[in-house]
Design a protein around this motif. Structure first.
Motif, short mmCIF file in Angstrom:
data_model
loop_
_atom_site.label_atom_id
_atom_site.label_comp_id
_atom_site.label_asym_id
_atom_site.label_seq_id
_atom_site.Cartn_x
_atom_site.Cartn_y
_atom_site.Cartn_z
N VAL A 1 0.84 -1.20 0.00
CA VAL A 1 0.00 0.00 0.00
C VAL A 1 0.87 1.25 0.00
CG1 VAL A 1 -1.72 1.32 1.29
CG2 VAL A 1 -1.90 -1.17 1.15
N VAL A 2 1.94 1.19 0.80
CA VAL A 2 2.87 2.33 0.85
C VAL A 2 3.47 2.57 -0.52
CG1 VAL A 2 5.01 3.20 1.86
CG2 VAL A 2 3.40 1.90 3.28
N ALA A 3 3.93 1.46 -1.14
CA ALA A 3 4.55 1.57 -2.46
C ALA A 3 3.56 2.18 -3.44
CB ALA A 3 5.01 0.20 -2.95
N PHE A 4 2.34 1.68 -3.40
CA PHE A 4 1.31 2.19 -4.31
C PHE A 4 1.12 3.69 -4.12
CE2 PHE A 4 -3.12 3.26 -5.22
CZ PHE A 4 -3.21 2.84 -6.53
N GLY A 5 1.00 4.09 -2.86
CA GLY A 5 0.79 5.51 -2.56
C GLY A 5 1.92 6.38 -3.06
N VAL A 6 3.14 5.95 -2.74
CA VAL A 6 4.31 6.76 -3.10
C VAL A 6 4.42 6.90 -4.61
CG1 VAL A 6 6.83 6.82 -3.11
CG2 VAL A 6 5.60 6.26 -1.00
N VAL A 7 4.34 5.76 -5.30
CA VAL A 7 4.48 5.80 -6.76
C VAL A 7 3.38 6.63 -7.38
CG1 VAL A 7 4.49 4.41 -8.86
CG2 VAL A 7 5.69 3.60 -6.84
N LEU A 8 2.19 6.51 -6.84
CA LEU A 8 1.07 7.26 -7.40
C LEU A 8 1.28 8.76 -7.24
CD1 LEU A 8 -1.57 6.63 -8.84
CD2 LEU A 8 -2.75 7.09 -6.69
N VAL A 9 1.70 9.17 -6.04
CA VAL A 9 1.91 10.60 -5.80
C VAL A 9 3.01 11.13 -6.72
CG1 VAL A 9 2.76 12.29 -4.15
CG2 VAL A 9 1.06 10.59 -3.43
N VAL A 10 4.13 10.39 -6.77
CA VAL A 10 5.23 10.81 -7.65
C VAL A 10 4.73 10.87 -9.09
CG1 VAL A 10 7.47 10.13 -8.61
CG2 VAL A 10 7.04 9.95 -6.15
N GLY A 11 3.97 9.85 -9.49
CA GLY A 11 3.46 9.78 -10.85
C GLY A 11 2.58 10.97 -11.18
N VAL A 12 1.67 11.29 -10.27
CA VAL A 12 0.74 12.38 -10.53
C VAL A 12 1.50 13.70 -10.68
CG1 VAL A 12 -1.09 13.79 -9.50
CG2 VAL A 12 -1.25 11.30 -9.44
N VAL A 13 2.42 13.94 -9.75
CA VAL A 13 3.19 15.18 -9.82
C VAL A 13 3.98 15.22 -11.12
CG1 VAL A 13 5.10 16.47 -8.79
CG2 VAL A 13 3.35 15.44 -7.32
N TYR A 14 4.63 14.08 -11.45
CA TYR A 14 5.45 14.04 -12.65
C TYR A 14 4.61 14.31 -13.89
CZ TYR A 14 8.20 12.16 -16.48
OH TYR A 14 8.86 12.01 -17.66
N GLN A 15 3.45 13.67 -13.97
CA GLN A 15 2.62 13.84 -15.17
C GLN A 15 2.09 15.26 -15.27
OE1 GLN A 15 3.10 11.76 -17.15
NE2 GLN A 15 3.04 9.66 -16.36
N TYR A 16 1.81 15.86 -14.13
CA TYR A 16 1.37 17.25 -14.14
C TYR A 16 2.46 18.14 -14.71
CZ TYR A 16 0.25 21.90 -12.43
OH TYR A 16 0.01 23.24 -12.35
N LEU A 17 3.70 17.94 -14.19
CA LEU A 17 4.81 18.76 -14.67
C LEU A 17 5.11 18.48 -16.14
CD1 LEU A 17 7.22 18.47 -11.62
CD2 LEU A 17 5.85 20.44 -12.31
N ARG A 18 4.97 17.20 -16.49
CA ARG A 18 5.26 16.80 -17.86
C ARG A 18 4.32 17.51 -18.83
NH1 ARG A 18 4.53 10.62 -19.79
NH2 ARG A 18 5.21 10.80 -21.95
#
Lengths: 156, 528
Positions: A44-61
């Motif tokens: 669950v932790v891994a899912f949360g972390v990757v998702l947050v990083v992913g969302v931020v990254y995609q926003y910036l992208r």
């Protein structure tokens, strides 16, 4: 500077979610019989972390992406970690594709690929366009490439 | 215009039958012999070997007959505008290669060829992934004749097309631009070692743990000695191999200029000759490793587009001058294509600080890893890399000071690398696209990298024109400037073309079939 169609964010976001699930699954496979039991499952932790990083990254992208048809060249800007600005002069355009892969078809999007004789080949592609815009750009670039070819007379 | 002997339909050299038969047998015979030998047991092994030899005899006869038929059925001819080959024993093939399309006529002779006086001729166009035609084998003098004749007729055709009368047909041998001297050949072979190898070998040897090696009997201070000897021996052998390779490769190197083509010959055992059309050259590269720089020598290479990178060719990269004094190399580049000596601008000083920072971190990281290994696995002298810390400022300075970029009148140039410094010089009209990039860390230092992409660079080797770690604003500026100069320089070339002849109007627009073929350098468009 023209931005990509906002719908591409949904596609990228979906990709991030899939990646997060995949990673969470892999983490979940690891043996859980450790001395100290974490309060929350690691997956669950891994899912949360990757998702947050992913969302931020995609926003910036999305924010970083932009392109423009200028007087003598196509100008493209993108990249979050490595910021890239590309200039492709019209005289150098060899051919242009508008493309729709399975994911793009499902999301009603298309991409444009500009080919030059440069060693980096098909490196120059613009994702996240509506099919109409992609076709329009392809036509426009074709005209510009031919026009410039005629006025400069040397595509070498 | 059939005045020379080459223009008659001609056969291969008769000796080619024997040579081809033997080399084919070499491939087949080994398999045959092995398959018979494979079933041998001690009792009747002898008879099996006899059987094998007999089979080999039969194979030889068969191969000879086949090769004779091949020879009989092979015919080539240079006509006014094409190179024709009729070949094939069972299924016939007639091939015509328009001379205008021919990019290169390569002649190769290995040592056996030279004893027999034969040579292999390959004819290459921009199209395929391999030679369009291969003559195996013709007489060595005939090969040269073909090379000359194709070149001559091709020039005639081009001149006709551009309506320029040309009387210079006799000048087929061309002016010699460069011949390697014994001195240069020896130096080149000596310089062949990659200096990084020596440095690495010495470094690797220096901090291996003495305890883990079979020299325990020796006092630990002396334990390093056999290791050093080992390291030196390895380096020496590598150097020897490099020496021999380069010596035989560049033996008797000659560079000539014939009309608009550079042609070269080289090789001790395998004599190789080829040519590079000037209008195919994309970039020039100047290679100077540490040793060459110290003695003020350099190597000049040309990157071409249009050659398909077959295995024998290194990504369309040819050596124009294997080794000569730096000034001579530059003056040759000037002679070939009006290249001036670039006056380089260095990246900003903060780039140097960045390198110092990076090297310090790297050294620390290596030590940390070694420390971890010595704690958990086996004791190592983990602190030894730290001894390199005092060298960091020097290393950073050298890396920084060997970089550079130059935005000249007709050319841009960039250079990179301390151990092997590569300078790439490119005319503006060869720029395909310009890429400006900056990583997160580069942005923190306010610097960026600009790449000028051409059709010639492979990207795999060090041959891309990259201005690395220059000031971000400056990067923006030179991107814009190169972009403008590209347009300007293309317009200039166009104007020149118009002045040179009216082929544009008279040929290109009137006759429908005169599309690409008539334009002297339009075939660069093949990279599609």
């Amino acid at each position: 500077m023209e931005q990509l169609n906002p719908r591409i964010r949904t596609v990228w976001l979906a990709v991030s979610v899939v990646a997060a699930i995949a990673l969470a699954y892999v983490v979940g496979l690891a043996p859980t019989e450790t001395a100290v039991q974490p309060p929350v499952p690691l997956s669950v932790v891994a899912f949360g972390v990757v998702l947050v990083v992913g969302v931020v990254y995609q926003y910036l992208r999305y924010k970083a992406w932009g392109f423009e048809i200028q007087d003598d060249a196509v100008y493209i800007e993108h990249g979050v970690v490595v910021r890239v600005k590309k200039v492709v002069p019209f005289v150098r355009v060899q051919h242009i594709d508008s493309r729709r892969g399975p994911v793009e078809r499902a999301s009603g999007l298309a991409s444009l690929v500009i080919y030059t004789a440069g060693s980096r080949g098909a490196d120059v592609s613009v994702p996240g366009l509506t099919p109409e815009r992609a076709d329009e750009l392809r036509e426009r670039l074709r005209e510009l490439a031919i026009e410039n070819e005629e006025s400069i007379e040397d595509a070498v | 215009m059939r005045e020379t002997s080459v223009s008659q339909p001609a056969d291969l050299h008769p000796l080619s039958i024997a040579y081809r038969a033997v080399s084919q047998l070499g491939q087949v015979g080994f398999v045959v012999l092995l398959s018979f030998y494979g079933g041998t047991d001690i009792a009747n092994g002898f008879s099996f070997v006899l059987l094998g030899v007999a089979a080999l005899g039969v194979a030889l006869a068969a191969v000879l007959v086949w090769q004779f038929a091949y020879y009989k059925r092979f015919e080539y001819e240079i006509t006014d505008d094409s190179f024709d080959i009729r070949s094939g024993v069972v299924s016939r093939r007639n091939r015509q290669i328009p001379l205008r399309r021919v990019q290169n006529v390569d002649v190769t002779e290995n040592i056996v060829h030279r004893l027999l006086g034969i040579a292999k001729v390959n004819i290459e166009t921009a199209g395929g992934s391999q030679s369009e035609a291969s003559l195996r084998y013709v007489g060595a003098d005939v090969a040269r004749g073909i090379q000359r004749e194709v070149r001559r007729r091709k020039t005639e055709l081009t001149d006709e097309a551009s309506e320029v009368t040309s009387e210079g047909d006799e000048d087929v041998v061309g002016e010699s631009l460069y011949e390697i001297s014994n001195h240069e050949l020896l130096l080149l072979s000596t310089f062949s070692i990659d200096v990084r190898l020596i440095a690495f070998a010495l470094f690797a040897v220096s901090f291996l743990p003495s305890e883990s090696l079979p020299f325990e009997a020796l006092p630990s201070r002396l334990a390093v000695v056999p290791l050093l000897v080992l390291g030196v021996a390895v380096v020496f052998v590598l150097w020897l191999i490099g020496f021999a390779t380069n010596f035989s490769r560049y033996y008797g190197f000659v560079l000539r200029r014939v009309d608009d083509t550079l042609s070269y010959e080289r090789g001790l055992f395998n004599r190789y000759s080829g040519s590079v059309p000037l209008d195919k050259i994309q970039t020039f590269t100047l290679d100077e490793n540490v040793l060459k720089r110290y003695f003020n020598y350099a190597t000049l290479g040309v990157e071409t587009a249009g050659y398909s990178p077959t295995q024998s060719r290194q990504q369309g990269s040819e050596t124009a001058v294997p080794l000569a004094k730096r000034e001579r190399v530059l003056s040759l580049a000037d002679e070939i294509d009006g290249v001036d000596e670039p006056e380089f601008m260095l990246p900003p000083k903060r780039a140097r600080r960045r390198y110092a920072f990076r090297y310090t971190l790297l050294t620390a990281a290596v030590s940390a890893v070694l420390y971890a290994v010595s704690v958990y696995i086996t004791p190592l002298r983990w602190y030894l890399p730290l001894a390199a810390l005092p060298l960091v400022p020097f290393a950073a300075h050298l890396k920084w000071s060997n970089r550079g970029y130059y935005i000249g009148d007709g050319y841009a140039a960039t250079r990179n690398g301390f151990w092997n410094r590569t300078t790439v010089i490119l005319p503006y009209y060869r720029v395909q696209n310009v890429i400006e990039s900056a990583t997160v860390l580069q942005r923190r230092w306010g610097i960026a990298t600009v790449t000028f992409d051409t059709a010639g660079s492979s990207g795999l080797r060090n041959d891309e024109a990259r201005a690395v770690d220059i000031d971000a604003d400056e990067a923006e500026r030179i991107t814009g400037e190169v972009r403008d100069r590209l347009q300007g320089s293309l317009a200039e070339r166009r104007a020149e073309r118009r002045r040179d002849g009216t082929w544009l109007d008279s040929v290109a627009t009137d006759s429908p079939d005169a599309s690409l073929g008539t334009r002297p350098d339009a075939d660069d468009a093949q990279e599609t």
